[in-house]
Scaffold this motif. Sequence first.
Motif, PDB file in Angstrom:
ATOM      1  N   SER A 197     -11.805  12.718  -8.793  1.00 23.91           N
ATOM      2  CA  SER A 197     -13.093  12.021  -8.679  1.00 23.91           C
ATOM      3  C   SER A 197     -13.319  11.049  -9.838  1.00 23.91           C
ATOM      4  N   VAL A 198     -12.351  10.925 -10.741  1.00 23.52           N
ATOM      5  CA  VAL A 198     -12.516  10.061 -11.924  1.00 23.52           C
ATOM      6  C   VAL A 198     -12.997   8.653 -11.559  1.00 23.52           C
ATOM      7  N   PRO A 199     -12.466   8.007 -10.499  1.00 23.85           N
ATOM      8  CA  PRO A 199     -12.949   6.652 -10.196  1.00 23.85           C
ATOM      9  C   PRO A 199     -14.438   6.591  -9.878  1.00 23.85           C
ATOM     10  N   ASN A 200     -15.032   7.727  -9.518  1.00 25.24           N
ATOM     11  CA  ASN A 200     -16.452   7.748  -9.153  1.00 25.24           C
ATOM     12  C   ASN A 200     -17.367   8.069 -10.332  1.00 25.24           C
ATOM     13  N   ILE A 201     -16.784   8.410 -11.482  1.00 23.91           N
ATOM     14  CA  ILE A 201     -17.590   8.746 -12.655  1.00 23.91           C
ATOM     15  C   ILE A 201     -18.045   7.448 -13.325  1.00 23.91           C
ATOM     16  N   SER A 202     -19.301   7.423 -13.730  1.00 20.60           N
ATOM     17  CA  SER A 202     -19.855   6.222 -14.363  1.00 20.60           C
ATOM     18  C   SER A 202     -18.997   5.803 -15.555  1.00 20.60           C
ATOM     19  N   PRO A 203     -18.633   4.511 -15.634  1.00 18.28           N
ATOM     20  CA  PRO A 203     -17.757   4.064 -16.715  1.00 18.28           C
ATOM     21  C   PRO A 203     -18.361   4.225 -18.101  1.00 18.28           C
ATOM     22  N   LEU A 258       0.831  -1.204   0.000  1.00 20.63           N
ATOM     23  CA  LEU A 258       0.000   0.000   0.000  1.00 20.63           C
ATOM     24  C   LEU A 258       0.868   1.258   0.000  1.00 20.63           C
ATOM     25  N   VAL A 259       1.888   1.274   0.825  1.00 16.07           N
ATOM     26  CA  VAL A 259       2.794   2.430   0.879  1.00 16.07           C
ATOM     27  C   VAL A 259       3.431   2.659  -0.487  1.00 16.07           C
ATOM     28  N   ALA A 260       3.905   1.592  -1.107  1.00 11.60           N
ATOM     29  CA  ALA A 260       4.551   1.717  -2.421  1.00 11.60           C
ATOM     30  C   ALA A 260       3.575   2.233  -3.469  1.00 11.60           C
ATOM     31  N   LEU A 261       2.337   1.748  -3.423  1.00 18.40           N
ATOM     32  CA  LEU A 261       1.321   2.217  -4.364  1.00 18.40           C
ATOM     33  C   LEU A 261       1.097   3.717  -4.241  1.00 18.40           C
ATOM     34  N   LEU A 262       0.908   4.170  -3.022  1.00 12.08           N
ATOM     35  CA  LEU A 262       0.582   5.571  -2.819  1.00 12.08           C
ATOM     36  C   LEU A 262       1.791   6.467  -3.040  1.00 12.08           C
ATOM     37  N   ASP A 263       2.973   5.988  -2.678  1.00  9.39           N
ATOM     38  CA  ASP A 263       4.194   6.728  -2.991  1.00  9.39           C
ATOM     39  C   ASP A 263       4.311   6.947  -4.488  1.00  9.39           C
ATOM     40  N   ARG A 264       4.016   5.903  -5.239  1.00 11.83           N
ATOM     41  CA  ARG A 264       4.148   5.972  -6.694  1.00 11.83           C
ATOM     42  C   ARG A 264       3.208   7.028  -7.277  1.00 11.83           C
ATOM     43  N   LEU A 281      -6.018   5.829  -7.812  1.00 13.74           N
ATOM     44  CA  LEU A 281      -6.700   6.967  -7.173  1.00 13.74           C
ATOM     45  C   LEU A 281      -7.795   6.483  -6.231  1.00 13.74           C
ATOM     46  N   ALA A 282      -8.506   5.445  -6.639  1.00 13.30           N
ATOM     47  CA  ALA A 282      -9.539   4.887  -5.754  1.00 13.30           C
ATOM     48  C   ALA A 282      -8.912   4.337  -4.482  1.00 13.30           C
ATOM     49  N   VAL A 283      -7.788   3.640  -4.621  1.00 10.45           N
ATOM     50  CA  VAL A 283      -7.084   3.112  -3.454  1.00 10.45           C
ATOM     51  C   VAL A 283      -6.649   4.254  -2.542  1.00 10.45           C
ATOM     52  N   TYR A 284      -6.106   5.306  -3.129  1.00 10.45           N
ATOM     53  CA  TYR A 284      -5.626   6.441  -2.331  1.00 10.45           C
ATOM     54  C   TYR A 284      -6.774   7.029  -1.512  1.00 10.45           C
ATOM     55  N   ALA A 285      -7.913   7.247  -2.179  1.00 13.26           N
ATOM     56  CA  ALA A 285      -9.053   7.845  -1.482  1.00 13.26           C
ATOM     57  C   ALA A 285      -9.572   6.945  -0.360  1.00 13.26           C
ATOM     58  N   GLN A 286      -9.581   5.623  -0.611  1.00 13.63           N
ATOM     59  CA  GLN A 286     -10.174   4.685   0.350  1.00 13.63           C
ATOM     60  C   GLN A 286      -9.228   4.277   1.475  1.00 13.63           C
ATOM     61  N   GLU A 287      -7.936   4.212   1.161  1.00 12.77           N
ATOM     62  CA  GLU A 287      -7.041   3.487   2.060  1.00 12.77           C
ATOM     63  C   GLU A 287      -5.889   4.289   2.661  1.00 12.77           C
TER      64      GLU A 287
END
Length: 198
Positions: free
Chosen positions: A166-172, A62-68, A108-114
């Motif tokens: 907010s892109v992850p929250n926009i309808s696909p 998780l740290v590596a993901l968000l750092d990236r 981005l979804a991971v960042y917002a949630q986690e």
Amino acid sequence: MQTARPAPTRRGQERREQILASAARLVASHGFHAVGVSEIGAAAGVSGAALYRHFSNKSEILVALLDRVVDHLLEGAAAASEGDDPAAVLSTLIAAHVDFAIKEKAILAVYAQEAHNLPAVDRTRLRRKQRCYVDIWSGVYRLVHPASSEKAARAVVEAVFGMLNSVPNISPDVGDGMIRRELGRLARAALLQGADPV
């Protein structure tokens, strides 16, 4: 906190990126606590032992993901901010962030949630890097709008980030092309209103 490791080989770096991409997709879909290390390894096509050569535990992934995420944005912003025309620089920053948000929806979804699941030291470090990113944008914004205070510039910039992220929250079914066009238009309206045309 991330453990120091030897510099990875090219193949090792590719494998690490596979693991991170798989982790981003799984965590974005199911949440950090619902995803196990073995599931991440399976999705990346690596055994548990191979995964542990890159990461000591799930928290380190998780740290590596968000750092990236933050490092990628910071590097792009620092390069873009070297331009001579502040309005053009802001347009470049907007386009780069929109492009990143579309390509990296899962992260981005991971960042917002986690982000709250990070160890405190990593959370603090990431916040410092995020502040540097905001400062680059707000500094350019103030060159475009010299009457703006530092606090007002930060408020505007952070509001725009909220929209872009907010892109992850926009309808696909909206489609990436329309998302890119509309988010870019809205961000330019917020940041460049009253500025000379780019």
